[in-house]
Each structure stands twice: as structure tokens, then as C-alpha cells.
Design an enzyme around this catalytic site. Structure first.
Site, PDB file in Angstrom:
ATOM      1  N   SER A 177      27.743  41.651  22.626  1.00  0.00           N
ATOM      2  CA  SER A 177      28.783  41.862  23.604  1.00  0.00           C
ATOM      3  C   SER A 177      30.065  40.758  23.316  1.00  0.00           C
ATOM      4  O   SER A 177      29.709  39.606  22.668  1.00  0.00           O
ATOM      5  CB  SER A 177      28.376  42.013  24.900  1.00  0.00           C
ATOM      6  OG  SER A 177      27.908  40.664  25.337  1.00  0.00           O
ATOM      7  N   GLY A 205      32.611  40.551  21.307  1.00  0.00           N
ATOM      8  CA  GLY A 205      32.590  40.179  19.865  1.00  0.00           C
ATOM      9  C   GLY A 205      31.820  39.166  18.975  1.00  0.00           C
ATOM     10  O   GLY A 205      31.795  38.772  18.222  1.00  0.00           O
ATOM     11  N   GLU A 241      35.635  53.145  25.544  1.00  0.00           N
ATOM     12  CA  GLU A 241      36.702  52.535  24.896  1.00  0.00           C
ATOM     13  C   GLU A 241      36.984  53.340  23.679  1.00  0.00           C
ATOM     14  O   GLU A 241      36.443  53.909  22.913  1.00  0.00           O
ATOM     15  CB  GLU A 241      36.130  51.255  24.285  1.00  0.00           C
ATOM     16  CG  GLU A 241      35.836  50.260  25.518  1.00  0.00           C
ATOM     17  CD  GLU A 241      34.986  48.922  24.766  1.00  0.00           C
ATOM     18  OE1 GLU A 241      35.271  48.566  23.790  1.00  0.00           O
ATOM     19  OE2 GLU A 241      34.256  48.416  25.523  1.00  0.00           O
ATOM     20  N   GLU A 260      33.162  52.508  21.863  1.00  0.00           N
ATOM     21  CA  GLU A 260      31.956  52.158  22.690  1.00  0.00           C
ATOM     22  C   GLU A 260      31.957  52.628  23.881  1.00  0.00           C
ATOM     23  O   GLU A 260      33.597  53.196  24.713  1.00  0.00           O
ATOM     24  CB  GLU A 260      31.722  51.029  22.599  1.00  0.00           C
ATOM     25  CG  GLU A 260      31.327  50.182  21.363  1.00  0.00           C
ATOM     26  CD  GLU A 260      31.201  48.469  21.168  1.00  0.00           C
ATOM     27  OE1 GLU A 260      31.225  48.133  22.122  1.00  0.00           O
ATOM     28  OE2 GLU A 260      30.659  48.248  19.833  1.00  0.00           O
ATOM     29  N   ASP A 303      36.029  45.233  32.155  1.00  0.00           N
ATOM     30  CA  ASP A 303      37.124  44.107  32.410  1.00  0.00           C
ATOM     31  C   ASP A 303      38.554  44.232  32.421  1.00  0.00           C
ATOM     32  O   ASP A 303      39.414  44.066  33.280  1.00  0.00           O
ATOM     33  CB  ASP A 303      36.743  42.880  31.339  1.00  0.00           C
ATOM     34  CG  ASP A 303      36.871  43.162  29.994  1.00  0.00           C
ATOM     35  OD1 ASP A 303      37.113  44.525  29.785  1.00  0.00           O
ATOM     36  OD2 ASP A 303      36.374  42.514  29.225  1.00  0.00           O
ATOM     37  N   THR A 304      38.916  45.453  31.470  1.00  0.00           N
ATOM     38  CA  THR A 304      40.277  45.928  31.578  1.00  0.00           C
ATOM     39  C   THR A 304      40.822  46.648  32.676  1.00  0.00           C
ATOM     40  O   THR A 304      42.011  46.673  33.159  1.00  0.00           O
ATOM     41  CB  THR A 304      40.506  46.771  30.174  1.00  0.00           C
ATOM     42  OG1 THR A 304      39.857  47.972  30.519  1.00  0.00           O
ATOM     43  CG2 THR A 304      40.217  45.889  28.807  1.00  0.00           C
ATOM     44  N   ARG A 322      37.001  32.633  31.046  1.00  0.00           N
ATOM     45  CA  ARG A 322      37.862  33.526  31.879  1.00  0.00           C
ATOM     46  C   ARG A 322      37.516  33.056  33.200  1.00  0.00           C
ATOM     47  O   ARG A 322      36.499  33.233  34.003  1.00  0.00           O
ATOM     48  CB  ARG A 322      37.580  34.959  31.734  1.00  0.00           C
ATOM     49  CG  ARG A 322      38.724  35.982  32.293  1.00  0.00           C
ATOM     50  CD  ARG A 322      38.615  37.280  31.619  1.00  0.00           C
ATOM     51  NE  ARG A 322      37.514  37.837  32.091  1.00  0.00           N
ATOM     52  CZ  ARG A 322      36.557  39.022  31.265  1.00  0.00           C
ATOM     53  NH1 ARG A 322      37.657  39.277  30.278  1.00  0.00           N
ATOM     54  NH2 ARG A 322      35.702  39.313  31.742  1.00  0.00           N
TER      55      ARG A 322
END
Length: 415
Positions: A164, A166, A282, A295, A302-303, A385
Site C-alpha cells: 500500500s 506506493g 481509484e 484499484e 484518504d482523498t 501526514r
């Protein structure tokens, strides 16, 4: 119509609905808040103490959720009515057993397992549902990867089938980069449940124009889709998102079709008639307008944090309602911002080593139409984050600028 009987609002009663969060980060925190507002008792688990959701839940547990024995012991101790996976590093076989024993897994144990396995998910999307995707192949060894990369062509993208954000992902521009890509995939893979070697997916590097997230909700009332969310990523992690994404009508129609199809496909094979919750679908949009499935996350995305300012019911409220058996219809997922207005979010990423302290909240929130969420994660080790700024604007560009300005006005120090 399936109806769920939940005992709500009885924190000191003998039979309150108990929800076990597996993963207590910033997304889990908002889910916990939404559930507690509806009277659910929330137990928040994560691999470390003082995770964001643990700070607002009724109970907190620290456990290695990828360890099957540890997770089984946690479930036996908590005795939840609902289990909510909020991360991917989970022993999914234990979820299947819990579901068989009568515990409801959100959206289902089989869906969670499918979505965290790129091979299973891509096979479902491409082979079973016929959805458009990037050209791809799978490989289980370095030699197979070399052959797959040659067949796909360069440049190509190599990813572990289980990872996950990246992790383990590489862009390979020529044959001499395949060995390094294989090594990176093995180092970045999820280590539990895969054996000694991770299979990888090889995808053609497409002529990408932009990415979209389609938040899609499965509930007792069926499947509905929120307005599209535009996004910007950096190093595989979300940095900005905005809603609504300004896309041509034909792109929007295809995006909605794909989102409906993949969620309906997952629900159909769930093995339960209560496969309810939010899915983050996505999508890639190519420069020629082609829309490709990438995906899907079987949980808030999160977006989708932008929905905390753009919609009356955020993705977290929608997730809570859906899992409790509340009908979610088109009107529930509508934008709640004035006409000719847009909303944006900007991730607050902190670099350093130590505890993050936030200052100048008065300056950050001085203007109307902005907001912040501080995640209160216990520490930073490198970059992490740690919050999100939210803003409204007359258009997407203004909303994004205001979100950035709000984030920059909030001063952060490492102590």
C-alpha cells in the site's frame, strides 16, 4: 430488505453494539467519531499506542493485527458485533472465521481479502467484470518478471501484489532495471501471508492525464456514487484532493459506470447480503479521455477527506450509516456547497523526528470557509501526514489555493 437490529446509545448497558476498528489512523478516527455519534461502542486497535482513533474511542488495544493468533485473541476478548478493517496489514483468514461465527465484517471478509490482493482484484475487474484496465501480467520469480516486462514493454510499472501507499513500486524504463524492481518489490511487500516471495504485477506505463476517486456506497438501499474527487499524489501518497472534479460528461458517465460495476461485482461475490460500506474506487483518465480501473479500497479513502467540508454527510458518516443498515440514497451523497463553489483538502505533511506541536490556529482559521483536522499522531520519524486543511472557494483553483494557505498558516514544530 435486510434489516439490522443494533442496540445503540447504551454505553453502560449489557448489550450495546460493539464495533472493533482494526487500524486507528486518521481515517479510523473519523469513522470512530461518526459511530460514537450514533451510539455505537468503539474499540480501536492498532500496532502502536495513542493512535488517532484510540484517542476518541471507548477502548484502545495495541496488537499486531497481521498476526493471526494475536488478532484471534483480540476478537475473542472484545466480542464485537462488527469488525471494521481500516488498514490492509490484517490476517484476513481470521476475519473469515469471525464472519463464519456471526460477526459482521465491513464490508465482508472476502471483499477485504480481494481488495488487498492486486492479483485477485485485477482478475475480478478485468477477466470477470470486463472493466478496462492497463495492460498487465503477473510474475512469481525474477525470470517470470523479466519475461512479463518484455511482453508488456518499457516503460512499465512493477508492484507487489500486496502493498500500500506506493511501497515496493518501481517504474522500469529498460530491461536493465528489472532486477532492481524485483528487489524493491520484495522489500516493500506486505510480509504476512505471502510466503518467502511476493508475486508482482507488471503494468504498462500509460499516458496518464489525471486520477479520479469515485466514493461509492453500498447499503441496504443499493449502490450510489458520490461526486468525483480529483487528486494529486506524491511518492504514492495523497497530497491534495478536490470536489467536484471538473471532468467531461462522457468521462463522468464512464467513471460512474466503472465504480458501480466494480462495487456491485465485489458485493455479489461477498458471500453475505450485508456487504455494506464506503468503497474508494481509484480510476486513471488518459489524455485521450479513456477511463481505466486501477484499484479499490473497501473503506473510506484518504482523498475523500475533502467530503468533511464538501458534503453534509462525509464519507465517514456514510460508512457508519451503511454498516449499521441505514439506507444511503442519492440525496445522502450529494454535495452540500453553494452552486459555483468547490471544496479542497491539502495534507499537512511534517518532516523531522519527535513530537509535532501545532501553533497559530487562530491565524489558520481566521478566514471563513476553511477548517483543519489535526490527527494527533504521537510522533514523526522522517515524514508523516499529521493533519489536513479544508477549504471552500469559488472554483477548484481558488479552493486548492485556500487549502494550501490554511495549511501553511498552521505552524508546526518538532519537540
Amino acid at each position: 430488505m435486510t434489516k439490522i437490529d443494533c442496540a445503540l446509545g447504551t454505553p453502560n448497558g449489557k448489550h450495546p453494539t460493539r464495533a472493533l476498528l482494526l487500524g486507528s489512523g486518521e481515517l479510523g478516527k473519523e469513522v470512530a467519531i461518526s459511530l460514537t455519534r450514533l451510539g455505537v461502542r468503539v474499540i480501536a486497535a492498532d500496532s502502536y499506542a495513542d493512535a488517532p482513533a484510540q484517542q476518541v474511542a471507548h477502548e484502545a488495544r495495541v496488537v499486531d493485527m497481521a498476526n493471526a493468533d494475536a488478532l484471534r485473541a483480540l476478537i475473542d476478548d472484545v466480542r464485537p458485533n462488527i469488525i471494521i478493517p481500516e488498514v490492509e496489514a490484517i490476517a484476513t483468514s481470521v476475519l473469515e472465521t469471525a464472519e463464519h461465527d456471526g460477526v459482521r465484517v465491513v464490508p465482508s471478509a472476502r471483499i477485504a481479502a480481494t481488495c488487498m490482493d492486486r492479483e485477485a482484484l485485477r482478475t475480478l475487474a478485468s477477466d470477470e467484470l470486463g472493466l478496462p484496465t492497463t495492460p498487465f501480467r503477473f510474475a512469481g520469480s525474477l525470470d517470470e518478471l523479466k519475461a512479463a516486462a518484455d511482453a508488456i514493454g518499457f516503460p512499465c510499472v512493477v508492484k507487489p501484489i500486496m502493498s500500500s501507499s506506493g511501497h515496493g513500486q518501481s517504474v522500469v524504463h529498460a530491461a536493465d532495471g528489472v532486477d532492481d524492481a524485483w528487489t524493491a518489490a520484495q522489500q516493500g511487500r506486505r510480509t504476512h501471508g505471502e510466503g518467502d516471495v511476493s508475486r508482482v504485477i507488471v503494468e504498462r506505463l500509460v499516458d496518464l492525464d489525471y486520477e479520479l476517486t469515485m466514493l461509492t456506497v453500498s447499503s441496504v438501499a443499493g449502490v450510489v456514487v458520490c461526486e468525483p474527487i480529483g487528486q494529486r499524489q506524491q511518492d504514492g501518497d495523497y497530497r491534495d484532493s478536490w470536489q467536484p472534479a471538473q471532468v467531461p460528461a462522457d468521462v463522468l458517465d464512464e467513471a460512474r459506470r466503472i465504480a458501480h460495476a466494480v462495487v456491485e461485482g465485489l458485493v455479489a461475490r461477498a458471500g453475505t447480503d450485508t456487504a455494506w460500506g464506503v468503497f474508494g474506487v481509484e480510476l486513471f483518465v488518459l489524455r485521450d479521455g479513456t477511463v481505466l480501473f486501477n484499484e479499490v479500497s473497501p473503506r473510506p479513502h484518504d482523498t475523500g477527506m475533502v467530503t468533511m467540508i464538501s458534503q453534509r454527510l462525509s464519507e465517514f458518516d456514510l460508512h457508519a450509516r451503511a454498516m449499521l443498515g441505514v439506507p444511503v440514497k442519492d440525496g445522502h451523497v450529494a454535495l452540500d456547497i453553494p452552486k459555483y463553489t468547490a471544496a479542497a483538502s491539502h495534507a499537512i505533511v511534517v518532516e523531522g523526528h519527535g513530537e509535532a506541536e501545532f501553533h497559530d490556529l487562530d491565524e489558520a482559521l481566521a478566514q471563513p470557509g476553511v477548517d483543519v483536522r489535526v490527527f494527533a499522531k504521537p510522533k514523526v520519524d522522517g515524514h508523516r501526514r499529521m493533519g489536513v486543511a479544508l477549504a471552500l472557494g469559488q472554483d477548484v483553483e481558488e479552493a486548492r489555493v485556500r487549502a494550501v494557505e490554511t495549511a501553511q498558516a498552521l505552524q508546526v514544530s518538532i519537540v
